[in-house]
Design an enzyme around this catalytic site. Structure first.
Site, PDB file in Angstrom:
ATOM      1  CE  LYS A   1      98.566  43.042  45.210  1.00 23.37           C
ATOM      2  NZ  LYS A   1      99.925  43.540  45.317  1.00 23.37           N
TER       3      LYS A   1
ATOM      4  CG  ASN B   1      94.539  43.949  45.070  1.00 24.03           C
ATOM      5  OD1 ASN B   1      94.035  43.039  44.400  1.00 24.03           O
ATOM      6  ND2 ASN B   1      95.505  44.740  44.609  1.00 24.03           N
TER       7      ASN B   1
ATOM      8  CD  GLU C   1     100.567  43.889  41.757  1.00 24.94           C
ATOM      9  OE1 GLU C   1      99.474  43.308  41.691  1.00 24.94           O
ATOM     10  OE2 GLU C   1     101.181  44.068  42.839  1.00 24.94           O
TER      11      GLU C   1
ATOM     12  N   GLY D   1     104.004  44.905  48.433  1.00 24.45           N
ATOM     13  CA  GLY D   1     104.483  43.532  48.562  1.00 24.45           C
ATOM     14  C   GLY D   1     105.911  43.415  49.054  1.00 24.45           C
TER      15      GLY D   1
ATOM     16  CG  HIS E   1      97.073  47.426  41.526  1.00 17.58           C
ATOM     17  ND1 HIS E   1      98.284  46.798  41.337  1.00 17.58           N
ATOM     18  CD2 HIS E   1      96.872  47.454  42.867  1.00 17.58           C
ATOM     19  CE1 HIS E   1      98.786  46.463  42.523  1.00 17.58           C
ATOM     20  NE2 HIS E   1      97.948  46.852  43.462  1.00 17.58           N
TER      21      HIS E   1
ATOM     22  CD  GLU F   1      97.956  49.956  46.308  1.00 20.47           C
ATOM     23  OE1 GLU F   1      97.695  49.246  47.272  1.00 20.47           O
ATOM     24  OE2 GLU F   1      97.982  49.530  45.146  1.00 20.47           O
TER      25      GLU F   1
ATOM     26  CB  SER G   1     104.164  46.858  53.078  1.00 26.28           C
ATOM     27  OG  SER G   1     104.841  46.226  52.008  1.00 26.28           O
TER      28      SER G   1
END
Ligand code: PGA
Length: 252
Positions: free
Chosen positions: A9, A7, A95, A170, A93, A164, A209
């Site tokens: 992003k 991914n 985000e 991150g 996702h 996730e 991560s």
């Protein structure tokens, strides 16, 4: 077969995409026991699609709208993605949920549309730190899965799930292999129930991560079928190192 998804992003220009794939393709060209998917930003999809023809790397997108065409400024349709040989789409996702306000009902429409259009959705689920501290991990994930798959539960074999934890994305801090494996087991139980047993082919990926130093302990979890990798997928070599961990586990 294990599935690993990069991914990217909002990273990499067209030129950077070309450079990445020129380095990455030879590294993985002989791998046939791990399914590898790259999800570049929309602007790089055409270039990536051309570059990945005749390769063992599949193409995915990071999002999609649920209509085929129309007055939806700024959106991308499943038909546009299909023309570029996009086989997978990340939906829900964290985000998208937390920065762009996507809710379960919108994500559900996208999941249905992806299935109807022959693009395999990867539904992303996961709890925030606050929800984890309140002991709500399992209830949040159950809600996201039940709502996300509403109406298409029987198609579960055509859907993959990425767990996730939002607090692990991150941050450099992944879930422990034990915790991740427990959540994955729970996800598989829900899938089995709502799909009436039609979820044997659904892979449950872990994301948050993932790097080469924690990939082997995570993948040993019985219920972990692969990874969704953000930061560590941005460099071809570090992404390849994670893929190698999956290959070695299979070989053992
Ligand atoms: P990360 O991102 O690997 O940088 O934690 C994962 C993701 O958000 O898919």
């Amino acid at each position: 077969m294990y599935l690993i998804v990069a991914n990217w992003k909002m990273n990499k220009t067209v030129k950077e995409t070309e450079e990445y794939l020129a380095e990455f393709k030879p590294l993985v060209k002989d791998i046939d026991n791990v399914e590898i998917v790259i999800t570049p930003p929309f602007t790089s999809l055409y270039t990536a699609s051309e570059s990945l023809k005749d390769s063992n790397i599949k193409l995915g997108s990071q999002n999609m709208f649920y209509k085929d065409s129309g007055a939806f400024t700024g959106e991308i349709s499943p038909l546009m993605l299909k023309e570029l040989n996009v086989e997978y789409v990340l939906l829900g996702h964290s985000e998208r949920r937390h920065i762009f306000g996507e809710r379960d009902d919108l994500i559900n429409k996208k999941i249905i549309s992806a299935i109807e259009n022959g693009i395999r959705p990867i539904l992303c689920v996961g709890e925030t730190l606050e929800e984890k501290e309140q002991g709500k991990t399992f209830s949040v994930i159950e809600r996201q899965i039940r709502n996300g798959l509403a109406g298409v539960e029987r198609e579960a074999n055509y859907i993959d799930i990425a767990y996730e934890p939002v607090w692990a994305i991150g941050t450099g801090v992944s879930a422990t292999p034990e915790d991740a494996n427990n959540v994955h087991k729970f996800i598989k139980e829900i899938l089995d129930e709502i799909s009436s047993g039609n979820s044997q082919k659904t892979r449950v990926l872990y994301g948050g991560s993932v790097k080469s130093s924690n990939a082997d302990s995570l993948i040993k979890g019985e219920f972990i079928d692969g990874f969704l990798v953000g930061t560590a997928s941005l460099n071809p070599q570090s992404f390849y190192e994670i893929i190698q961990k999956l290959m070695w586990i299979i070989k053992v």
